[in-house]
Structure formats: structure tokens, C-alpha cells
Design a protein around this motif. Sequence first.
Motif, PDB file in Angstrom:
ATOM      1  N   HIS A   1       0.838  -1.210   0.000  1.00  0.00           N
ATOM      2  CA  HIS A   1       0.000   0.000   0.000  1.00  0.00           C
ATOM      3  C   HIS A   1       0.869   1.256   0.000  1.00  0.00           C
ATOM      4  CE1 HIS A   1      -2.285   3.246   2.053  1.00  0.00           C
ATOM      5  NE2 HIS A   1      -3.240   2.836   1.231  1.00  0.00           N
ATOM      6  N   ALA A   2       1.918   1.248   0.790  1.00  0.00           N
ATOM      7  CA  ALA A   2       2.775   2.432   0.905  1.00  0.00           C
ATOM      8  C   ALA A   2       3.417   2.790  -0.425  1.00  0.00           C
ATOM      9  CB  ALA A   2       3.853   2.199   1.966  1.00  0.00           C
TER      10      ALA A   2
ATOM     11  N   PRO B   1       2.673   9.007  -6.521  1.00  0.00           N
ATOM     12  CA  PRO B   1       2.163   9.347  -7.861  1.00  0.00           C
ATOM     13  C   PRO B   1       3.100   8.909  -8.982  1.00  0.00           C
ATOM     14  CG  PRO B   1       3.010  11.300  -6.766  1.00  0.00           C
ATOM     15  CD  PRO B   1       3.007  10.205  -5.740  1.00  0.00           C
ATOM     16  N   GLU B   2       4.360   8.657  -8.649  1.00  0.00           N
ATOM     17  CA  GLU B   2       5.329   8.200  -9.638  1.00  0.00           C
ATOM     18  C   GLU B   2       5.710   6.750  -9.357  1.00  0.00           C
ATOM     19  OE1 GLU B   2       6.220   9.914 -12.218  1.00  0.00           O
ATOM     20  OE2 GLU B   2       5.028  11.649 -11.579  1.00  0.00           O
ATOM     21  N   PRO B   3       5.912   5.959 -10.392  1.00  0.00           N
ATOM     22  CA  PRO B   3       6.281   4.558 -10.173  1.00  0.00           C
ATOM     23  C   PRO B   3       7.642   4.439  -9.505  1.00  0.00           C
ATOM     24  CG  PRO B   3       6.484   5.138 -12.481  1.00  0.00           C
ATOM     25  CD  PRO B   3       5.803   6.293 -11.816  1.00  0.00           C
ATOM     26  N   PRO B   4       7.819   3.458  -8.646  1.00  0.00           N
ATOM     27  CA  PRO B   4       9.122   3.255  -7.987  1.00  0.00           C
ATOM     28  C   PRO B   4      10.076   2.542  -8.926  1.00  0.00           C
ATOM     29  CG  PRO B   4       7.589   1.557  -7.331  1.00  0.00           C
ATOM     30  CD  PRO B   4       6.822   2.485  -8.231  1.00  0.00           C
ATOM     31  N   LEU B   5      11.275   2.268  -8.431  1.00  0.00           N
ATOM     32  CA  LEU B   5      12.196   1.439  -9.189  1.00  0.00           C
ATOM     33  C   LEU B   5      11.513   0.122  -9.538  1.00  0.00           C
ATOM     34  CD1 LEU B   5      15.462   1.899  -7.095  1.00  0.00           C
ATOM     35  CD2 LEU B   5      15.038   2.781  -9.399  1.00  0.00           C
TER      36      LEU B   5
ATOM     37  N   VAL C   1       2.456  -2.534 -15.587  1.00  0.00           N
ATOM     38  CA  VAL C   1       2.531  -1.524 -14.522  1.00  0.00           C
ATOM     39  C   VAL C   1       3.323  -0.316 -15.006  1.00  0.00           C
ATOM     40  CG1 VAL C   1       3.425  -1.020 -12.219  1.00  0.00           C
ATOM     41  CG2 VAL C   1       2.264  -3.190 -12.663  1.00  0.00           C
ATOM     42  N   ALA C   2       4.444  -0.555 -15.670  1.00  0.00           N
ATOM     43  CA  ALA C   2       5.274   0.546 -16.164  1.00  0.00           C
ATOM     44  C   ALA C   2       4.528   1.379 -17.195  1.00  0.00           C
ATOM     45  CB  ALA C   2       6.567  -0.009 -16.763  1.00  0.00           C
ATOM     46  N   ALA C   3       3.649   0.732 -17.968  1.00  0.00           N
ATOM     47  CA  ALA C   3       2.916   1.437 -19.018  1.00  0.00           C
ATOM     48  C   ALA C   3       1.732   2.239 -18.476  1.00  0.00           C
ATOM     49  CB  ALA C   3       2.427   0.438 -20.069  1.00  0.00           C
ATOM     50  N   ASP C   4       1.187   1.825 -17.330  1.00  0.00           N
ATOM     51  CA  ASP C   4      -0.006   2.505 -16.799  1.00  0.00           C
ATOM     52  C   ASP C   4       0.009   2.458 -15.270  1.00  0.00           C
ATOM     53  OD1 ASP C   4      -2.445   3.695 -16.379  1.00  0.00           O
ATOM     54  OD2 ASP C   4      -3.619   2.240 -17.516  1.00  0.00           O
TER      55      ASP C   4
ATOM     56  N   PRO D   1      17.619 -11.759  -5.682  1.00  0.00           N
ATOM     57  CA  PRO D   1      18.715 -10.886  -5.224  1.00  0.00           C
ATOM     58  C   PRO D   1      18.328  -9.431  -5.374  1.00  0.00           C
ATOM     59  CG  PRO D   1      19.187 -11.773  -7.397  1.00  0.00           C
ATOM     60  CD  PRO D   1      17.954 -12.482  -6.899  1.00  0.00           C
ATOM     61  N   ARG D   2      18.849  -8.583  -4.513  1.00  0.00           N
ATOM     62  CA  ARG D   2      18.524  -7.170  -4.553  1.00  0.00           C
ATOM     63  C   ARG D   2      19.613  -6.404  -5.305  1.00  0.00           C
ATOM     64  NH1 ARG D   2      16.244  -5.907   1.552  1.00  0.00           N
ATOM     65  NH2 ARG D   2      14.625  -7.494   1.537  1.00  0.00           N
ATOM     66  N   SER D   3      19.276  -5.921  -6.488  1.00  0.00           N
ATOM     67  CA  SER D   3      20.202  -5.112  -7.270  1.00  0.00           C
ATOM     68  C   SER D   3      19.397  -4.054  -8.027  1.00  0.00           C
ATOM     69  CB  SER D   3      20.975  -5.975  -8.241  1.00  0.00           C
ATOM     70  OG  SER D   3      20.093  -6.723  -9.039  1.00  0.00           O
ATOM     71  N   PRO D   4      18.861  -3.061  -7.293  1.00  0.00           N
ATOM     72  CA  PRO D   4      17.954  -2.096  -7.916  1.00  0.00           C
ATOM     73  C   PRO D   4      18.615  -1.285  -9.019  1.00  0.00           C
ATOM     74  CG  PRO D   4      18.673  -1.325  -5.755  1.00  0.00           C
ATOM     75  CD  PRO D   4      19.144  -2.749  -5.902  1.00  0.00           C
ATOM     76  N   ARG D   5      17.836  -1.039 -10.066  1.00  0.00           N
ATOM     77  CA  ARG D   5      18.252  -0.145 -11.135  1.00  0.00           C
ATOM     78  C   ARG D   5      17.031   0.594 -11.633  1.00  0.00           C
ATOM     79  NH1 ARG D   5      16.610  -2.354 -15.909  1.00  0.00           N
ATOM     80  NH2 ARG D   5      16.116  -4.589 -15.852  1.00  0.00           N
ATOM     81  N   ARG D   6      17.225   1.733 -12.166  1.00  0.00           N
ATOM     82  CA  ARG D   6      16.093   2.527 -12.658  1.00  0.00           C
ATOM     83  C   ARG D   6      15.773   2.156 -14.114  1.00  0.00           C
ATOM     84  NH1 ARG D   6      14.595   6.557  -9.433  1.00  0.00           N
ATOM     85  NH2 ARG D   6      15.976   7.137  -7.732  1.00  0.00           N
ATOM     86  N   VAL D   7      14.468   2.363 -14.454  1.00  0.00           N
ATOM     87  CA  VAL D   7      14.051   2.123 -15.825  1.00  0.00           C
ATOM     88  C   VAL D   7      13.580   3.439 -16.420  1.00  0.00           C
ATOM     89  CG1 VAL D   7      13.435  -0.257 -15.392  1.00  0.00           C
ATOM     90  CG2 VAL D   7      11.759   1.505 -14.979  1.00  0.00           C
TER      91      VAL D   7
END
Length: 208
Positions: free
Chosen positions: A22-23, A28-32, A100-103, A202-208
Motif C-alpha cells: 500500500h505504501a 504518484p510516480e512509479p518506484p524502481l 505496470v510501467a505502461a499505466d 537478489p537485490r540489485s535495484p536499477r532505474r528504468v
Amino acid sequence: MTPVERLFLDQKSLQSAIEALHAICTSPEPPLRESLAQIRWTFARTLMRHLQLKDRVVYARLRNHPDPLVQATGERFRREAFELYARFEQHSERWTADAVAADWQTYRAMAAQMIRMLNDRVAREEAELLPHLDSAPDLPVLRTEQDHNWAAAGWKMRAWFGVDREEAIPPAAISPPSEARAAPARRGLRPRPVLPLPPSPPRSPRRV
């Protein structure tokens, strides 16, 4: 720790997973992309584990309760669980990582709707179902023929959420289309082999 104590502890874990989802959906903006995939998978994994625990600690005991009305209540909640999980599966398949990334805005609204549904379910369980455990027979926590294989879609969900690529899914973990779309009540009648839950990614965050 008794099975019932473990159940209530696991219920807190489920609530924490719901709150984390929920958090992140309030933004309003998508997360990583990887962050959302991890949170969605953690939630799905926790839900599947909790539903399995409900089968073995709650429904198995209430099925043997001396009061027929309590037995009926347990069965009603058990069948509702199939319907709720089927809706969650449909939601997960519809809202892949790419969708999700598209909408993001529509996904946020649909995820909020699902979260409200789950919170309502948890509240009803605490009010109408779980109090009956005090007067239910103390049975060992064993797998029975009535148990449902909640983890059957685990590998597919990891792919839908973007945790794994489609080609990384073990072939044995993919159900035929007819089974995957079976009605909830029918799916609950015949147990399928229990698949182990996939490991956390595994946790290896990157932005799209």
C-alpha cells in the motif's frame, strides 16, 4: 511456539506485507522496477504461506469442531479463500511488470482495490473465524487431502512481477491452461503436489 501462536504471528507478517504494498502504491510516480517487483513478490509469497497455514491450523480444526454451525463457518471462509486467491492471481497476471510501467496510475487504483478487499477479509476473519479456535480440537499440523496447493503459481508470479524472466521458470512449475483457469471451488477439490516456494530474488535495484 504453538501452531496457533505461529498463525497469529504470520498474520502480522501478512499485514506488514499489505502495508508495504500500500505504501509504495501511494506514490504518484512509479518506484524502481526492481523495488516494486520485490515488494509484490514478498507480498505474494507471504500470502501463499499464510493461506497454507490457514488450511492446516484453522480449517482442519474447525472441520472437526463439535458445533455444526462453526464447521459451516470454517467451510464458508475456506471457499471464499479460493475466490479471493483466484482474483489475486488474475490481478497479478494482468498487471505484469511491463503493464505496470505502461499505466502506473491505473495499476495504483486496482492495487488499492485489492488491498481493501484483503483488509476486509482479515478483519472478518478476526471477528468471525479465528475466535472459534479456542473451542476447536487441538490437532497436529499436518498436510491433508483438503489442503490446496497455494504455491502452484509461485514461479509464474515471479515472472509476471519481473523477478524472473519467462525462460527461467522451471517447466514443471507451469500448469496447463485448463488447470490455471479452473474455477476456485473445483480447484479446491483435488490437491496438487506441493511445490516449494521459489527463493527470494537478489537485490540489485536499477532505474528504468
